[in-house]
Motif scaffolding. Structure first.
Motif, PDB file in Angstrom:
ATOM      1  N   ALA A 143      53.780  68.012  16.052  1.00 30.73           N
ATOM      2  CA  ALA A 143      54.196  69.416  16.078  1.00 30.73           C
ATOM      3  C   ALA A 143      55.290  69.653  17.109  1.00 30.73           C
ATOM      4  CB  ALA A 143      52.995  70.310  16.378  1.00 30.73           C
ATOM      5  N   GLY A 144      55.278  68.906  18.223  1.00 30.28           N
ATOM      6  CA  GLY A 144      56.328  69.063  19.222  1.00 30.28           C
ATOM      7  C   GLY A 144      57.605  68.338  18.858  1.00 30.28           C
ATOM      8  N   ALA A 145      57.478  67.239  18.106  1.00 27.19           N
ATOM      9  CA  ALA A 145      58.661  66.438  17.771  1.00 27.19           C
ATOM     10  C   ALA A 145      59.476  67.061  16.644  1.00 27.19           C
ATOM     11  CB  ALA A 145      58.238  65.025  17.384  1.00 27.19           C
ATOM     12  N   ILE A 146      58.844  67.745  15.720  1.00 31.91           N
ATOM     13  CA  ILE A 146      59.572  68.310  14.570  1.00 31.91           C
ATOM     14  C   ILE A 146      60.658  69.285  15.020  1.00 31.91           C
ATOM     15  CG2 ILE A 146      59.327  69.831  12.570  1.00 31.91           C
ATOM     16  CD1 ILE A 146      56.683  68.428  11.965  1.00 31.91           C
ATOM     17  N   PRO A 147      60.385  70.274  15.883  1.00 30.23           N
ATOM     18  CA  PRO A 147      61.476  71.154  16.336  1.00 30.23           C
ATOM     19  C   PRO A 147      62.566  70.405  17.099  1.00 30.23           C
ATOM     20  CG  PRO A 147      59.329  72.132  16.821  1.00 30.23           C
ATOM     21  CD  PRO A 147      59.078  70.718  16.412  1.00 30.23           C
ATOM     22  N   ALA A 386      54.205  75.991   5.185  1.00 33.67           N
ATOM     23  CA  ALA A 386      54.579  77.381   4.918  1.00 33.67           C
ATOM     24  C   ALA A 386      55.233  77.991   6.150  1.00 33.67           C
ATOM     25  CB  ALA A 386      53.341  78.182   4.522  1.00 33.67           C
ATOM     26  N   CYS A 387      54.678  77.697   7.329  1.00 32.78           N
ATOM     27  CA  CYS A 387      55.295  78.183   8.570  1.00 32.78           C
ATOM     28  C   CYS A 387      56.694  77.588   8.747  1.00 32.78           C
ATOM     29  CB  CYS A 387      54.418  77.812   9.765  1.00 32.78           C
ATOM     30  SG  CYS A 387      52.798  78.582   9.784  1.00 32.78           S
ATOM     31  N   TYR A 388      56.820  76.289   8.512  1.00 34.18           N
ATOM     32  CA  TYR A 388      58.102  75.614   8.703  1.00 34.18           C
ATOM     33  C   TYR A 388      59.169  76.185   7.767  1.00 34.18           C
ATOM     34  CZ  TYR A 388      61.595  71.906   8.830  1.00 34.18           C
ATOM     35  OH  TYR A 388      62.772  71.213   8.941  1.00 34.18           O
ATOM     36  N   VAL A 389      58.801  76.374   6.518  1.00 29.31           N
ATOM     37  CA  VAL A 389      59.762  76.906   5.541  1.00 29.31           C
ATOM     38  C   VAL A 389      60.178  78.318   5.919  1.00 29.31           C
ATOM     39  CG1 VAL A 389      60.031  77.635   3.142  1.00 29.31           C
ATOM     40  CG2 VAL A 389      58.968  75.429   3.661  1.00 29.31           C
ATOM     41  N   VAL A 390      59.238  79.137   6.386  1.00 29.14           N
ATOM     42  CA  VAL A 390      59.551  80.532   6.724  1.00 29.14           C
ATOM     43  C   VAL A 390      60.514  80.599   7.906  1.00 29.14           C
ATOM     44  CG1 VAL A 390      58.581  82.649   7.698  1.00 29.14           C
ATOM     45  CG2 VAL A 390      57.465  81.536   5.759  1.00 29.14           C
ATOM     46  N   TYR A 391      60.163  79.922   9.027  1.00 29.70           N
ATOM     47  CA  TYR A 391      61.045  80.088  10.191  1.00 29.70           C
ATOM     48  C   TYR A 391      62.363  79.342  10.021  1.00 29.70           C
ATOM     49  CZ  TYR A 391      59.791  75.559  12.487  1.00 29.70           C
ATOM     50  OH  TYR A 391      59.626  74.242  12.818  1.00 29.70           O
ATOM     51  N   THR A 392      62.403  78.321   9.168  1.00 31.17           N
ATOM     52  CA  THR A 392      63.677  77.650   8.893  1.00 31.17           C
ATOM     53  C   THR A 392      64.553  78.503   7.977  1.00 31.17           C
ATOM     54  OG1 THR A 392      62.614  75.487   9.111  1.00 31.17           O
ATOM     55  CG2 THR A 392      64.740  75.552   8.013  1.00 31.17           C
ATOM     56  N   ALA A 393      63.933  79.139   6.979  1.00 27.92           N
ATOM     57  CA  ALA A 393      64.690  79.956   6.032  1.00 27.92           C
ATOM     58  C   ALA A 393      65.332  81.164   6.702  1.00 27.92           C
ATOM     59  CB  ALA A 393      63.771  80.411   4.891  1.00 27.92           C
ATOM     60  N   ILE A 394      64.643  81.775   7.657  1.00 31.53           N
ATOM     61  CA  ILE A 394      65.200  82.948   8.343  1.00 31.53           C
ATOM     62  C   ILE A 394      65.900  82.561   9.640  1.00 31.53           C
ATOM     63  CG2 ILE A 394      63.448  84.458   7.334  1.00 31.53           C
ATOM     64  CD1 ILE A 394      61.936  84.402   9.927  1.00 31.53           C
ATOM     65  N   ASP A 395      65.975  81.236   9.899  1.00 27.96           N
ATOM     66  CA  ASP A 395      66.666  80.706  11.068  1.00 27.96           C
ATOM     67  C   ASP A 395      66.132  81.323  12.366  1.00 27.96           C
ATOM     68  OD1 ASP A 395      68.405  79.048  12.381  1.00 27.96           O
ATOM     69  OD2 ASP A 395      70.082  80.473  12.314  1.00 27.96           O
ATOM     70  N   ARG A 397      64.100  79.846  15.049  1.00 30.17           N
ATOM     71  CA  ARG A 397      63.511  78.616  15.577  1.00 30.17           C
ATOM     72  C   ARG A 397      62.439  78.875  16.635  1.00 30.17           C
ATOM     73  NH1 ARG A 397      64.963  74.603  12.020  1.00 30.17           N
ATOM     74  NH2 ARG A 397      67.013  75.180  11.180  1.00 30.17           N
ATOM     75  N   GLY A 398      62.447  80.067  17.208  1.00 29.62           N
ATOM     76  CA  GLY A 398      61.434  80.383  18.203  1.00 29.62           C
ATOM     77  C   GLY A 398      60.022  80.436  17.645  1.00 29.62           C
ATOM     78  N   ARG A 505      57.421  83.352  20.782  1.00 26.72           N
ATOM     79  CA  ARG A 505      56.283  82.437  20.816  1.00 26.72           C
ATOM     80  C   ARG A 505      54.997  83.111  20.356  1.00 26.72           C
ATOM     81  NH1 ARG A 505      58.434  79.845  26.504  1.00 26.72           N
ATOM     82  NH2 ARG A 505      60.141  78.658  25.523  1.00 26.72           N
ATOM     83  N   VAL A 506      54.821  84.379  20.709  1.00 28.10           N
ATOM     84  CA  VAL A 506      53.638  85.101  20.228  1.00 28.10           C
ATOM     85  C   VAL A 506      53.722  85.284  18.719  1.00 28.10           C
ATOM     86  CG1 VAL A 506      52.431  87.311  20.283  1.00 28.10           C
ATOM     87  CG2 VAL A 506      53.157  86.243  22.409  1.00 28.10           C
ATOM     88  N   PHE A 507      54.886  85.642  18.225  1.00 31.16           N
ATOM     89  CA  PHE A 507      55.044  85.782  16.778  1.00 31.16           C
ATOM     90  C   PHE A 507      54.834  84.437  16.078  1.00 31.16           C
ATOM     91  CE2 PHE A 507      57.693  89.898  16.196  1.00 31.16           C
ATOM     92  CZ  PHE A 507      56.709  90.601  16.892  1.00 31.16           C
ATOM     93  N   GLY A 508      55.267  83.335  16.735  1.00 34.34           N
ATOM     94  CA  GLY A 508      55.021  82.021  16.154  1.00 34.34           C
ATOM     95  C   GLY A 508      53.539  81.729  16.042  1.00 34.34           C
TER      96      GLY A 508
END
Length: 736
Positions: A143-147, A386-395, A397-398, A505-508
């Motif tokens: 999880a830390g390496a992917i970002p 699903a989380c990865y696709v959402v935050y990547t699609a809306i750019d 990264r936080g 981070r809270v929203f994440g």
């Protein structure tokens, strides 16, 4: 008017629910022996890690701090081994990440597939690895390496360096935790497990002595009794599972811990009956209370001296008492030494092939055969992706903290989905919003040194650690709370006052929680009562098969199967206890009846545990001398006795699972014939009864004294209409 009339009756229910919730929180947060030591160890270790992270500017510091909560164990050696496994898991995950990500980073499609496969592996390991901390270590690294490897602004060398720093931060956290554990244990050598059991026994002993003397129970003792009756024995069992004892002794100690927890529950009812009692206590009952208190004192003495407790004679059913619950307390206390197989020859027993082989299992026994592990991994992967696709699609990264949130919230044994949702959301709000962002708004702008930040960090950590040492019903809230706070304040090397960073981070965290609720908690998940019932019936079915193994001619195959059954039965015990806690968080029109059935299962489980230990002891003798080596009459009657046990176990399973039970043989008669065959053989050959033969007779009598009342209780409960209707409706819904 109609609306008002309908609304009024609901007010008392809401008020009662609020009062029950407040009582639950108050009891869960009440101190108990050893709790302050555990919370203190975690707080000191986490604070030291924070200071090292800030001083030496170590990236990924929140991981080092959160692992101080994961790694705290029953003894320093267990902590060292758990820490070593965690660091090893991070190193393996680091090597995997560096090799695979570097090969697939150039192509977007292969990079996306790498993320999917990596997350699937992480969730699958969480399910199949025996040690949860080791599995989470691997998952956190992923999880830390992917970002990090998604940051195209960094070159490969910079990404590699960031990945290595994450592993180093965890290694620092592990090293600090181990050192703190060793220092604390040298100052406070008494184990938390010993304190927990002794404190419960001491309270019951005090109540019995006060009753025998005709004196009122001390208010402080009453409060402590109510606390232990509320929190149960789940923490004691966790300490046992995390200990360095052999698997055989872990099973014995778990049975004893369950019996001690049951004794505490009965003592609470006993105390209430004393409060409502108007007449004086009969001298005979006073003497029985005094005798029982002396027996408990002997148990406590054996516990402190680490000696096997002496056997306690089972009270007679004909010995009636005017004190409610006294007879049940006597029976429960008599069961405790039997859980440790307290017979003379067992004390000096030479280990046999049935005894546990001294090695640790890395993976669960059904790692490759249980489809539930694949379902678990798929659920977790879908939620994280699903989380990865959402935050990547809306750019955005936080929001990458959502991946770590999915990893840490993927607990397969934390209870029902509703329980997990409440604890996750509550932890995120308390740790992220209330403490995390609240500190940024009201406190941190006025701090001009690391001292103030350290005090604040230690206070929040202490609160989180205190909550994490509660029972299984609430402990996960503390872990989630600490994670949310560390994600905000332990990522940079300065006092963080930017609300934008905290907001991300809270929203994440909230995104991860929402995704886990929407996908992970909805796929292949059943309600807690169904899970609890199925696990309990599996225990009975496996116990029946266990009894049948003792009459097999092939001893080698019987030994292997007994080992497998013992491990599976103990795992099912954990499932029953977990789901019992989860039922509290489920609401609906059938809630009261669910809770009543839950109380039945909890009442029966200690007896089943004791039966398992008695059967294990009997199996030791059977391995030592097979059926082919004993006289024919003893072998025949012994076979009939074990078959009768198996038949009675399956009949109880049938009652619970709404099946028609088969006829049950007379267990008492078969036991009498077995004992008589042993005595007749020795008399006919003119030899005295051997110690081993005496032990077998005692074991047989103990099995009968436990199993027959248990069978009668289960049959009477599930012969009533309400329980049968409720379980039948659950079965029909599940089949539909």
């Amino acid at each position: 008017m109609a609306t008002q009339t309908n609304a009024v009756p609901g007010v008392p229910k809401i008020t009662a629910l609020g009062q029950s919730f407040w009582q639950l929180i108050r009891k869960e947060l009440t101190p108990y022996p050893g709790r302050a030591w555990v919370a203190g160890r975690v707080t000191i270790a986490s604070t030291i890690v924070m200071l090292l992270v800030m001083t030496f500017r170590l990236p990924g510091g929140f991981l080092g701090a959160i692992f101080t909560i994961f790694l705290t164990r029953e003894n320093p050696m267990a902590t060292f081994r758990a820490g070593f496994r965690a660091v090893a898991a991070f190193l393996i995950a680091t090597g995997y990440t560096i090799v695979t990500a570097a090969m697939l980073i150039d192509d977007p499609v292969t990079h996306f597939l790498w993320i999917v496969v990596s997350l699937f592996i992480a969730f699958y390991l969480i399910r199949i690895l025996e040690d949860y901390g080791t599995a989470v270590a691997f998952g956190f690294m992923i999880a830390g390496a992917i970002p990090v490897w998604d940051q195209h602004a960094l070159n490969v060398n910079e990404r590699l360096e960031s990945t290595l720093w994450i592993t180093f931060s965890v290694a620092v956290g592990v090293a600090v935790t181990i050192v703190v554990e060793y220092v604390f244990r040298s100052v406070h050598p008494i184990t938390d497990l010993t304190e927990g059991i002794d404190a419960r026994l001491e309270i019951v002993e005090s109540i019995l002595r006060a009753t025998a003397e005709g004196e009122p129970v001390d208010p402080k003792t009453q409060e402590r009794l109510q606390l232990y009756s509320s929190v149960g024995a789940s923490r004691l069992r966790r300490l046992i599972l995390r200990s360095e004892y052999s698997a055989q002794f872990k099973a014995q100690a778990s049975a004893a811990a369950s019996l001690v927890g049951r004794l505490t529950d009965i003592a609470e009812s006993f105390k209430q009956s004393l409060i409502e009692r108007r007449s004086r206590i009969d001298p005979t009952d006073a003497e029985r209370c005094r005798r029982l208190a002396d027996q408990i004192a002997e148990l406590r003495k054996a516990l402190w001296l680490r000696k096997l407790p002496e056997d306690i004679k089972m009270p007679s059913h004909t010995e009636l008492s005017s004190l409610n619950f006294l007879s049940e307390m006597e029976r429960t206390v008599a069961f405790i030494p039997k859980a440790f197989m307290a017979t003379e020859s067992v004390k000096s027993y030479i280990p046999t092939p049935l005894d546990e082989i001294p090695h640790e299992r890395i993976f669960v026994a059904d790692a490759l055969s249980n489809s539930g592990h694949l379902q678990f991994a798929l659920r977790g992967t879908l939620a994280a992706m699903a989380c990865y696709v959402v935050y990547t699609a809306i750019d955005w990264r936080g929001l990458s903290t959502s991946l770590a949130t999915c990893i840490i919230t993927a607990l397969s044994t934390i209870g029902s989905s509703r329980q997990k949702q409440i604890l996750r959301l509550g932890g995120a709000i308390l740790g992220g919003v209330f403490f995390g962002m609240g500190a940024q708004i009201f406190l941190l702008p006025y701090f001009d040194s690391i001292a103030g930040f350290t005090i604040l960090f230690a206070v929040v950590t202490a609160i989180s650690a205190w909550i994490s040492t509660a029972s299984a019903r609430l402990s996960y809230l503390g872990v989630q709370m600490a994670l949310a706070y560390y994600l905000i304040h332990l990522q940079e090397f300065t006092i963080q006052t930017s609300l934008a960073i905290a907001r991300d981070r809270v929203f994440g965290v909230l995104l991860g929680l929402f995704s886990m609720w929407l996908l992970f908690d909805r796929l292949w998940v059943r309600n807690a009562l169904d899970e609890m019932r199925d696990a309990f019936t599996q225990i009975l079915e496996m116990s029946a098969e266990f009894a049948e193994q003792l009459v097999r001619r092939d001893v080698t195959k019987a030994i292997l199967r007994v080992r497998q059954l013992r491990d599976r039965i103990n795992a099912s015990f954990i499932t029953v206890t977990t789901q019992a806690d989860a039922i509290v968080f489920e609401f609906g029109p059938d809630r009261e009846r669910k809770l009543r059935i839950r109380d039945h299962f909890r009442r029966w489980q200690p007896s089943i545990r004791t039966l398992l230990q008695l059967q294990i002891t009997l199996s030791q003798y059977r391995v030592k001398q097979t059926l082919l080596e004993v006289p024919e009459e003893i072998a025949r009657t012994g076979t009939v006795f074990e078959q009768s046990i198996a038949a009675m176990m399956r009949a109880m399973s049938s009652y619970i699972s709404e099946k028609v039970p088969s006829p049950v043989p007379d267990l008492q008669s078969s036991a009498t014939e077995f004992e008589q065959a042993i005595r007749t053989y020795h008399q006919s050959h003119g030899i005295p009864l051997s110690s081993e033969a005496s032990d077998i007779i005692v074991l047989v009598e103990n099995i009968v004294s436990v199993l027959v009342p248990l069978y009668d209780d289960i049959r009477s409960v599930f012969s009533t209409n309400e329980e049968r209707v409720l379980l039948s409706s659950r079965v029909n819904i599940s089949n539909a």
